[in-house]
Write a protein that holds these residues in place. Structure first.
Motif, short mmCIF file in Angstrom:
data_model
loop_
_atom_site.label_atom_id
_atom_site.label_comp_id
_atom_site.label_asym_id
_atom_site.label_seq_id
_atom_site.Cartn_x
_atom_site.Cartn_y
_atom_site.Cartn_z
N VAL A 66 11.17 0.51 24.83
CA VAL A 66 11.02 -0.88 25.28
C VAL A 66 12.34 -1.60 25.07
CG1 VAL A 66 9.76 -3.03 25.00
CG2 VAL A 66 8.57 -0.83 24.74
N VAL A 67 12.92 -2.04 26.16
CA VAL A 67 14.25 -2.66 26.12
C VAL A 67 14.11 -4.14 25.79
CG1 VAL A 67 16.30 -3.22 27.48
CG2 VAL A 67 15.17 -0.99 27.76
N HIS A 68 14.76 -4.54 24.69
CA HIS A 68 14.77 -5.95 24.30
C HIS A 68 16.10 -6.61 24.62
CE1 HIS A 68 10.88 -6.14 22.08
NE2 HIS A 68 11.08 -4.83 22.03
N ARG A 69 17.19 -5.85 24.61
CA ARG A 69 18.51 -6.38 24.99
C ARG A 69 18.90 -5.76 26.31
NH1 ARG A 69 22.10 -7.79 20.79
NH2 ARG A 69 20.94 -8.89 19.20
N ALA A 70 18.61 -6.46 27.38
CA ALA A 70 18.81 -5.91 28.71
C ALA A 70 20.29 -5.98 29.10
CB ALA A 70 17.98 -6.69 29.71
N PRO A 71 20.74 -5.03 29.92
CA PRO A 71 22.08 -5.15 30.49
C PRO A 71 22.17 -6.42 31.34
CG PRO A 71 21.14 -2.97 30.91
CD PRO A 71 20.03 -3.83 30.37
N PRO A 72 23.39 -6.92 31.56
CA PRO A 72 23.55 -8.20 32.25
C PRO A 72 22.77 -8.31 33.56
CG PRO A 72 25.66 -7.47 31.40
CD PRO A 72 24.68 -6.37 31.12
N ALA A 73 22.75 -7.24 34.35
CA ALA A 73 22.09 -7.30 35.65
C ALA A 73 20.57 -7.44 35.53
CB ALA A 73 22.43 -6.07 36.49
N PHE A 74 20.04 -7.20 34.32
CA PHE A 74 18.58 -7.21 34.13
C PHE A 74 18.15 -8.33 33.17
CE2 PHE A 74 19.84 -3.06 35.51
CZ PHE A 74 18.86 -2.69 36.42
N LYS A 75 19.08 -9.23 32.87
CA LYS A 75 18.78 -10.36 31.98
C LYS A 75 17.57 -11.13 32.48
CE LYS A 75 21.94 -10.83 28.60
NZ LYS A 75 22.04 -9.38 28.37
N GLY A 76 16.72 -11.53 31.52
CA GLY A 76 15.55 -12.30 31.88
C GLY A 76 14.32 -11.45 32.14
N GLN A 77 14.51 -10.14 32.28
CA GLN A 77 13.36 -9.26 32.54
C GLN A 77 12.75 -8.69 31.25
OE1 GLN A 77 14.15 -6.24 35.48
NE2 GLN A 77 15.45 -7.60 36.69
N SER A 78 13.53 -8.66 30.17
CA SER A 78 13.06 -8.00 28.95
C SER A 78 11.96 -8.83 28.28
CB SER A 78 14.23 -7.76 27.99
OG SER A 78 14.84 -9.00 27.65
N PRO A 79 11.06 -8.18 27.52
CA PRO A 79 11.04 -6.73 27.29
C PRO A 79 10.38 -5.96 28.44
CG PRO A 79 9.24 -7.78 26.08
CD PRO A 79 10.01 -8.88 26.76
N TYR A 80 10.93 -4.76 28.67
CA TYR A 80 10.32 -3.88 29.67
C TYR A 80 10.44 -2.44 29.17
CZ TYR A 80 15.29 -3.82 31.14
OH TYR A 80 16.65 -3.76 31.16
N ALA A 81 9.53 -1.58 29.65
CA ALA A 81 9.46 -0.21 29.15
C ALA A 81 10.08 0.75 30.15
CB ALA A 81 8.02 0.19 28.87
N VAL A 82 11.16 1.40 29.73
CA VAL A 82 11.79 2.45 30.54
C VAL A 82 11.23 3.79 30.07
CG1 VAL A 82 13.96 3.51 31.25
CG2 VAL A 82 13.86 1.04 30.82
N LEU A 83 10.94 4.64 31.03
CA LEU A 83 10.27 5.92 30.75
C LEU A 83 11.13 7.09 31.18
CD1 LEU A 83 6.87 5.30 32.59
CD2 LEU A 83 7.44 4.62 30.26
N LEU A 84 10.89 8.23 30.54
CA LEU A 84 11.18 9.52 31.16
C LEU A 84 9.82 10.13 31.44
CD1 LEU A 84 14.10 10.89 28.95
CD2 LEU A 84 14.25 9.83 31.21
#
Lengths: 130, 381
Positions: A66-84
């Motif tokens: 679960v991403v809490h510190r998003a990269p700049p292009a994704f700011k405002g979307q966190s938290p979100y869950a990235v999966l494999l």
């Protein structure tokens, strides 16, 4: 995020597939290896130009963060869950789970692919609980 | 063919570390080179091999050679992330053994902290990365977080165990005057430092500093003529696995499994012979996975291995004795500092943090997102 070099000759059928609601991968007719991401040769035996195939889009969560510190292009979307995700056909891919609380996803959960527009506006595979 | 005793390390040095605004990547590397040559008792004119890595320039291997006024007859710009310098050490040994050079310098510098706008990695979203880029995983921390999530689920490893490693590493940093963060740290501080990408918290992550380093590698013949006792390369192995985390075959086993086995076999030593270990700590989880992959403990036992102060100054397993990338410095690619600290420990130059009677050390560099590893075994006997 937008990249005008994409799609490229390796990826064009993949992104065309996503636009058509298909999750495409490649398969080597010589040695039966499943190849993802799509490449111009078999990663096992080296045979050129593997076949294209379409996944059923069903898989199991192999890893999740679960991403809490998003990269700049994704700011405002966190938290979100990235999966494999390990697809049932035998390949693994990165994606994101949508339509559920990010903290509710666990390794081993069954998920299925859905397509939505990605950050560059291109139809992109995401996952949701199966 | 073996690289055992094919070369010795004769000189090591850092540049200024931490926040160094009045510098460039070139001045920091020049600073480290001058100090390392003085440490070795050699002159710049002796240098005939140059091994560099970095993403700071258009052609770093040419720019730094030109700046320093060195025209090497052996040049290596292997770039496999933070582990590049352990690869370089093996390559320097092979080149010296083959007679291609006699005095090789491994160099690194970064001003990522003070001049980030100019010299930071450019994140690319093309080629293989186009299949990961849409999902917003922060790099590299998110990839390491994925590996941690897998290890937690597979083996029951906990955030508390990872935090203990950060605490032990900070205890070493407190003994190193050059370390960037030296104030005491508790397990709770790490756990409460805020999530970056679960399960990793802020203090599971390495520092973001400026800094440079240099390592002077010489032929056995030259080593025997110098004042300081040579530190011999006894074994080295390297392995490259993947570029992106979605392509890593097993997120709990790093390429150190292959490179470590080769290094041990070449050196003819076993784990229990070692006096100290320096393992690339880009993140706490990096150390746990590398220890397991190198065979210091069984798969899944890494959490227990690193917890409760075992790796700190009062513990039984001296690890990252300079304070590591977590607390000493981390200027983008940290691997050269593993070599520098191991050499100083083996020479007995480490004052308050000196490991008693240290004669045999292992260093293990990891680059990319658990992508590359080179492991080296060094000794003074």
């Amino acid at each position: 995020m937008s990249d005008d070099t994409l799609p490229d000759p390796d990826s064009e059928p993949y992104w065309d597939g996503a636009a058509a609601g298909e999750l495409r991968y490649r398969h080597c007719a010589s040695c039966e290896t499943v190849i993802f991401y799509p490449r111009s040769l078999c990663t096992h035996c080296g045979a050129p130009n593997p076949d294209w195939a379409v996944s059923k889009g069903q898989g199991t969560v192999y890893a999740v963060s679960v991403v809490h510190r998003a990269p700049p292009a994704f700011k405002g979307q966190s938290p979100y869950a990235v999966l494999l995700v390990d697809l049932d056909e035998g390949f693994r891919m990165m994606s994101r789970i949508i339509d559920v609380e990010p903290d509710s996803v666990s390794i081993g959960d069954r998920v299925r692919v859905i397509f939505q527009d990605g950050p560059d506006g291109r139809p992109t595979p995401y996952f949701t609980p199966a | 063919m073996s690289l055992k005793r094919a070369c010795a390390i004769a000189g090591v040095a850092e540049s200024r570390l931490g926040v160094v605004p009045d510098s460039t990547v070139l001045t920091l590397q020049a600073e480290a080179l001058v100090a390392a040559l003085a440490d070795a008792g050699l002159e710049k004119s002796d240098v005939d091999g140059l091994l560099v890595s970095g993403a700071w320039g258009r052609l770093p291997g040419l720019q730094i050679a030109e700046y320093l006024g060195i025209q090497p007859s052996y040049a290596d710009s292997t770039m496999v992330g933070g582990a590049s310098f352990e690869f370089h050490l093996g390559h320097a040994a092979a080149a010296i053994q083959a007679g291609l050079c006699k005095v090789a310098v491994i160099l690194y510098g970064s001003t990522q902290r003070s001049r980030a706008d100019k010299y930071i990695f450019q994140i690319r979203n093309d080629l293989g990365y186009q299949y990961e880029a849409p999902y917003g995983l922060p790099t590299p921390v998110g990839s390491y977080a994925m590996a941690a999530s897998r290890h937690f689920a597979q083996y029951g490893t906990t955030s508390e165990q990872l935090a203990d490693l950060a605490v032990s590493t900070r205890e070493w940093a407190a003994l190193n005057p050059k370390a960037y963060r030296r104030e005491p740290l508790t397990r709770e501080d790490v756990l409460n430092s805020g999530p970056i990408a679960t399960p990793l918290n802020k203090l599971d992550c390495c520092l973001f500093t400026d800094g440079g380093g240099a390592v002077v590698v010489v032929s056995p013949e030259i080593a025997k003529t110098l004042d300081k006792a040579p530190v011999w390369l006894l074994g080295q192995g390297e392995s490259v696995s993947h570029a992106q985390i979605s392509e890593m075959p097993d997120l709990t086993v790093t390429p150190a499994a292959k490179s470590g086995a080769r290094a041990f076999e070449m050196a003819g030593v076993t784990h229990t012979d070692l006096d100290l270990v320096q393992i690339y700590d880009s993140f706490t989880i990096t150390v746990l996975l590398t220890l397991e992959s190198l065979g210091f403990c069984s798969p899944g036992a890494g959490g227990e291995f690193i917890s409760n102060g075992r790796t700190g100054p009062s513990g039984e397993f001296p690890l990252n004795t300079n304070g590591g990338g977590l607390s000493y410095c981390h200027p983008g690619q940290y691997g050269i500092f593993l070599i520098i600290e191991a050499v100083r420990q083996l020479r007995g130059e480490c004052d308050a943090r000196q490991v008693a009677d240290a004669t045999l050390a292992l260093i293990s560099g990891t680059g990319g997102v658990l992508s590359s590893n080179s492991t080296c075994i060094l000794g003074v006997e």
